[in-house]
Design an enzyme around this catalytic site. Structure first.
Site, PDB file in Angstrom:
ATOM      1  N   PHE A   1       2.128  -5.545  -6.143  1.00  0.00           N
ATOM      2  CA  PHE A   1       3.487  -5.622  -6.662  1.00  0.00           C
ATOM      3  C   PHE A   1       3.447  -5.642  -8.179  1.00  0.00           C
ATOM      4  O   PHE A   1       2.402  -5.905  -8.784  1.00  0.00           O
ATOM      5  CB  PHE A   1       4.169  -6.911  -6.188  1.00  0.00           C
ATOM      6  CG  PHE A   1       4.500  -6.905  -4.728  1.00  0.00           C
ATOM      7  CD1 PHE A   1       5.244  -5.880  -4.172  1.00  0.00           C
ATOM      8  CD2 PHE A   1       4.072  -7.939  -3.904  1.00  0.00           C
ATOM      9  CE1 PHE A   1       5.549  -5.867  -2.818  1.00  0.00           C
ATOM     10  CE2 PHE A   1       4.371  -7.940  -2.556  1.00  0.00           C
ATOM     11  CZ  PHE A   1       5.108  -6.898  -2.015  1.00  0.00           C
TER      12      PHE A   1
ATOM     13  N   LYS B   1       4.820  -2.548 -15.671  1.00  0.00           N
ATOM     14  CA  LYS B   1       4.677  -1.783 -14.422  1.00  0.00           C
ATOM     15  C   LYS B   1       3.880  -0.534 -14.765  1.00  0.00           C
ATOM     16  O   LYS B   1       4.079   0.056 -15.824  1.00  0.00           O
ATOM     17  CB  LYS B   1       6.052  -1.368 -13.901  1.00  0.00           C
ATOM     18  CG  LYS B   1       6.855  -2.526 -13.365  1.00  0.00           C
ATOM     19  CD  LYS B   1       8.061  -2.051 -12.599  1.00  0.00           C
ATOM     20  CE  LYS B   1       8.759  -3.247 -11.981  1.00  0.00           C
ATOM     21  NZ  LYS B   1       9.854  -2.889 -11.088  1.00  0.00           N
TER      22      LYS B   1
ATOM     23  N   GLN C   1       0.324   3.878  -3.887  1.00  0.00           N
ATOM     24  CA  GLN C   1      -0.999   4.458  -3.620  1.00  0.00           C
ATOM     25  C   GLN C   1      -2.197   3.539  -3.840  1.00  0.00           C
ATOM     26  O   GLN C   1      -3.118   3.511  -3.020  1.00  0.00           O
ATOM     27  CB  GLN C   1      -1.185   5.735  -4.468  1.00  0.00           C
ATOM     28  CG  GLN C   1      -2.450   6.475  -4.118  1.00  0.00           C
ATOM     29  CD  GLN C   1      -2.747   7.693  -4.975  1.00  0.00           C
ATOM     30  OE1 GLN C   1      -3.869   8.124  -5.031  1.00  0.00           O
ATOM     31  NE2 GLN C   1      -1.761   8.262  -5.629  1.00  0.00           N
TER      32      GLN C   1
ATOM     33  N   LYS D   1      12.280 -12.494   1.360  1.00  0.00           N
ATOM     34  CA  LYS D   1      13.206 -13.315   0.555  1.00  0.00           C
ATOM     35  C   LYS D   1      14.135 -14.119   1.468  1.00  0.00           C
ATOM     36  O   LYS D   1      14.919 -14.922   0.991  1.00  0.00           O
ATOM     37  CB  LYS D   1      13.986 -12.417  -0.397  1.00  0.00           C
ATOM     38  CG  LYS D   1      13.084 -11.872  -1.500  1.00  0.00           C
ATOM     39  CD  LYS D   1      13.814 -11.068  -2.520  1.00  0.00           C
ATOM     40  CE  LYS D   1      12.851 -10.689  -3.638  1.00  0.00           C
ATOM     41  NZ  LYS D   1      13.335  -9.564  -4.421  1.00  0.00           N
TER      42      LYS D   1
ATOM     43  N   GLY E   1     -22.942  15.208 -19.219  1.00  0.00           N
ATOM     44  CA  GLY E   1     -24.287  14.648 -19.326  1.00  0.00           C
ATOM     45  C   GLY E   1     -25.159  15.420 -20.288  1.00  0.00           C
ATOM     46  O   GLY E   1     -24.682  16.244 -21.068  1.00  0.00           O
TER      47      GLY E   1
HETATM   48  N1  CAO Z   1      10.956  -8.290   1.539  1.00  0.00           N
HETATM   49  C1  CAO Z   1      11.735  -8.584   0.495  1.00  0.00           C
HETATM   50  N2  CAO Z   1      11.471  -8.181  -0.771  1.00  0.00           N
HETATM   51  C2  CAO Z   1      10.355  -7.455  -0.948  1.00  0.00           C
HETATM   52  C3  CAO Z   1       9.491  -7.114   0.108  1.00  0.00           C
HETATM   53  C4  CAO Z   1       9.829  -7.572   1.400  1.00  0.00           C
HETATM   54  N3  CAO Z   1       9.079  -7.314   2.461  1.00  0.00           N
HETATM   55  N4  CAO Z   1       8.480  -6.381  -0.382  1.00  0.00           N
HETATM   56  C5  CAO Z   1       8.697  -6.250  -1.711  1.00  0.00           C
HETATM   57  N5  CAO Z   1       9.828  -6.900  -2.055  1.00  0.00           N
HETATM   58  C6  CAO Z   1      10.411  -7.010  -3.385  1.00  0.00           C
HETATM   59  C7  CAO Z   1       9.503  -7.705  -4.368  1.00  0.00           C
HETATM   60  O1  CAO Z   1       9.549  -9.093  -4.150  1.00  0.00           O
HETATM   61  C8  CAO Z   1      10.140  -7.275  -5.687  1.00  0.00           C
HETATM   62  O2  CAO Z   1      11.271  -8.078  -5.922  1.00  0.00           O
HETATM   63  P1  CAO Z   1      11.618  -8.781  -7.337  1.00  0.00           P
HETATM   64  O3  CAO Z   1      11.398  -7.774  -8.399  1.00  0.00           O
HETATM   65  O4  CAO Z   1      13.047  -9.187  -7.151  1.00  0.00           O
HETATM   66  O5  CAO Z   1      10.714  -9.929  -7.503  1.00  0.00           O
HETATM   67  C9  CAO Z   1      10.658  -5.891  -5.361  1.00  0.00           C
HETATM   68  O6  CAO Z   1      10.569  -5.743  -3.953  1.00  0.00           O
HETATM   69  C10 CAO Z   1       9.997  -4.686  -5.977  1.00  0.00           C
HETATM   70  O7  CAO Z   1       8.639  -4.839  -6.197  1.00  0.00           O
HETATM   71  P2  CAO Z   1       7.922  -4.018  -7.373  1.00  0.00           P
HETATM   72  O8  CAO Z   1       8.508  -4.438  -8.684  1.00  0.00           O
HETATM   73  O9  CAO Z   1       6.478  -4.167  -7.195  1.00  0.00           O
HETATM   74  O10 CAO Z   1       8.354  -2.498  -7.059  1.00  0.00           O
HETATM   75  P3  CAO Z   1       8.796  -1.323  -8.042  1.00  0.00           P
HETATM   76  O11 CAO Z   1       9.098  -0.180  -7.157  1.00  0.00           O
HETATM   77  O12 CAO Z   1       9.865  -1.722  -8.981  1.00  0.00           O
HETATM   78  O13 CAO Z   1       7.487  -1.024  -8.920  1.00  0.00           O
HETATM   79  C11 CAO Z   1       5.204  -0.369  -9.267  1.00  0.00           C
HETATM   80  C12 CAO Z   1       6.471  -0.237  -8.407  1.00  0.00           C
HETATM   81  C13 CAO Z   1       4.088   0.399  -8.573  1.00  0.00           C
HETATM   82  C14 CAO Z   1       5.444   0.228 -10.651  1.00  0.00           C
HETATM   83  C15 CAO Z   1       4.841  -1.863  -9.391  1.00  0.00           C
HETATM   84  O14 CAO Z   1       4.766  -2.423  -8.113  1.00  0.00           O
HETATM   85  C16 CAO Z   1       3.537  -2.112 -10.128  1.00  0.00           C
HETATM   86  O15 CAO Z   1       3.453  -2.006 -11.346  1.00  0.00           O
HETATM   87  N6  CAO Z   1       2.484  -2.477  -9.383  1.00  0.00           N
HETATM   88  C17 CAO Z   1       1.187  -2.830  -9.944  1.00  0.00           C
HETATM   89  C18 CAO Z   1       0.447  -1.614 -10.416  1.00  0.00           C
HETATM   90  C19 CAO Z   1       0.252  -0.592  -9.330  1.00  0.00           C
HETATM   91  O16 CAO Z   1      -0.263  -0.849  -8.264  1.00  0.00           O
HETATM   92  N7  CAO Z   1       0.612   0.639  -9.639  1.00  0.00           N
HETATM   93  C20 CAO Z   1       0.229   1.760  -8.817  1.00  0.00           C
HETATM   94  C21 CAO Z   1       1.282   2.241  -8.003  1.00  0.00           C
HETATM   95  S1  CAO Z   1       0.775   3.754  -7.282  1.00  0.00           S
HETATM   96  O17 CAO Z   1       1.000   4.873  -8.477  1.00  0.00           O
END
Ligand code: CAO
Length: 424
Positions: free
Chosen positions: A96, A135, A16, A74, A246
């Site tokens: 990410f 995260k 989001q 990747k 306020g």
């Molecule tokens: N091709 C290949 N790999 C891809 C890709 C693509 N097109 N797009 C994403 N990936 C991979 C990433 O490289 C990552 O891989 P590694 O962990 O091996 O390096 C993996 O997908 C997952 O990415 P992520 O860790 O960001 O995803 P998640 O679902 O585990 O976590 C979230 C989600 C939201 C907790 C995390 O992204 C985060 O903390 N983001 C920052 C804070 C944020 O925006 N939070 C709000 C989210 S909305 O509530």
């Protein structure tokens, strides 16, 4: 011409927070190219699914006006495509988990090498420091940013709010950072890093609570109901229930029908300037001049009594009647509107803040359009892209690949070429 026409955004966002930012930029006219993983895409496409085999509302409502390309970043060939996108685009937006982009091979240093004009904009849960690797989701940010500890009732648990201040709120912060960096680039010729941590964004929205934290050193917070109830203040800003944040006391009051309708309430503010009119309206004209009632500061320890009296009046009216009566008197009130009422609101439909959008998989649905109106850059909300819908188009038209090269990329597993949506 749209305000951000000509600006190309490499949209590496998901869930989001990031998508709300890039959606806004798309509404302002930027070409937003959403990069998604082949076969899967943004996880929200398949979260909270209401129509089988169709992209969810969660996804569609956050990704309007964008194009979607699938790239396996990747895969070595996929990395090459991403490099070309970085060279071509003005802004890379990502949310990410910390370190994911570096692990993909795209550190800030590498991005600058590829395109020194590139603006790299990130949402992370926390800024630099001991939690920087965490995260983070919406409610975590609300808790860490001071919202939860100050929301809810004094005798209840800390409470999260339905407004997505951690995600959408941070997305807005990031969007402001991006357009500022674009403006800066006009003069400097260089890109820069833009970071919007969710904790910081929530705290920014809770600024008044940090104000109150410091006011505590000078004594009780007299506008909080607990002051009138004689409840002592602790060392931190307390939860304030529905008290106004306020200097003008306010409360949520029952209206006609409250016994059966969970939203038959109004927010009523006893703004000092409107005090005399309020007294006349509720049948307490003496309160205009009575000692203990005549000045705002004198009323602070009697707010419960005052609001109980006002509520006796509001309970005889519907929330809309309260609005109709109070507005001409300049008494600030607001009906508690349900989502159903908001979805059907004629005014919001007229201004495009509630829009109906058609979607090839799910049919028509309602969405929230652009809440910011630019007189010379009107917004036309178009549907979210299907996964990889624009892959061929972007590879050939934006990046200059030939059809044969596109086929090779597909062969190498770097991308997935998806047919255009069936006739709409
Ligand atoms: N091709 C290949 N790999 C891809 C890709 C693509 N097109 N797009 C994403 N990936 C991979 C990433 O490289 C990552 O891989 P590694 O962990 O091996 O390096 C993996 O997908 C997952 O990415 P992520 O860790 O960001 O995803 P998640 O679902 O585990 O976590 C979230 C989600 C939201 C907790 C995390 O992204 C985060 O903390 N983001 C920052 C804070 C944020 O925006 N939070 C709000 C989210 S909305 O509530």
């Amino acid at each position: 011409m749209k305000a951000l026409e000509g600006v190309k955004i490499l949209d590496f966002t998901h869930v989001q927070s990031g998508p709300t930012c890039t959606q806004l930029l798309a509404w302002f006219g930027a070409d937003v190219i959403k990069v998604e993983r082949p076969g899967a895409g943004d996880a929200t496409r398949k979260q909270l699914v209401d129509v089988p085999n169709a992209d969810s509302l969660y996804f569609t409502m956050l990704n309007h006006n964008k194009r979607s390309i699938t790239i396996d970043t990747k895969n070595p060939k996929g990395k090459e495509v991403l490099e070309r996108l970085i060279k071509t685009c003005d802004v890379l937006v990502e949310n990410f988990a910390p370190g994911a982009l570096d692990r993909m091979g795209f550190s800030w240093e590498r991005i600058q090498e590829l395109n020194p004009r590139m603006i790299m904009a990130s949402v992370k849960g926390f800024g630099p420091g001991k939690y920087e690797d965490c995260k983070v989701y919406e409610n975590v940010a609300q808790c860490a940013g001071g919202s939860a500890s100050t929301t809810g009732f004094l005798d209840g648990l800390p409470m999260v709010t339905g407004a997505q201040i951690g995600d959408t709120g941070t997305g807005l912060h990031l969007a402001i950072g991006i357009v500022t960096a674009l403006y800066h680039r006009e003069k400097s010729g260089r890109g820069q890093k833009v970071l919007a941590p969710m904790q910081d964004g929530v705290l920014n929205l809770c600024r008044v609570k940090l104000r109150d934290q410091q006011r505590l050193a000078s004594g009780p917070l007299k506008e909080y109901s607990q002051y009138g109830e004689g409840i002592a203040f602790g060392e931190a800003t307390p939860r304030a229930g529905n008290d106004s944040g306020g200097g003008q006391p306010g409360r949520i009051l029952k209206c006609k029908g409250w016994e059966t309708d969970p939203n038959a309430y109004t927010y009523f503010i006893t703004q000092a300037a409107a005090w005399d009119k309020i007294c006349d309206l509720i049948g307490e004209p003496d309160w205009k001049t009575a000692p203990g009632y005549d000045k705002p500061v004198h009323r602070l320890d009697k707010l419960n009594k005052i609001f109980n009296r006002i509520e006796q009046w509001t309970m005889t009216k519907t929330k809309f009647e309260v609005m109709d009566i109070c507005n001409p008197l300049d008494i600030p009130v607001g009906p508690i509107l349900s989502m159903k009422e908001i979805m059907d609101d004629e005014g919001l439909r007229k201004t495009g803040t509630i829009v109906q959008v058609d979607h090839p998989e799910r049919g028509p649905y309602f969405s929230v359009g652009c809440p910011i109106k630019l007189s010379d850059s009107p917004v036309e909300v178009t549907r979210s892209p299907l996964l990889g819908e624009h892959t061929s188009e972007i590879l050939t038209q934006v990046l200059g690949y030939s059809d044969d090269e596109v086929a090779q990329l597909k062969e190498a597993g770097a991308t997935e070429v998806v047919k255009k949506a069936a006739a709409e």
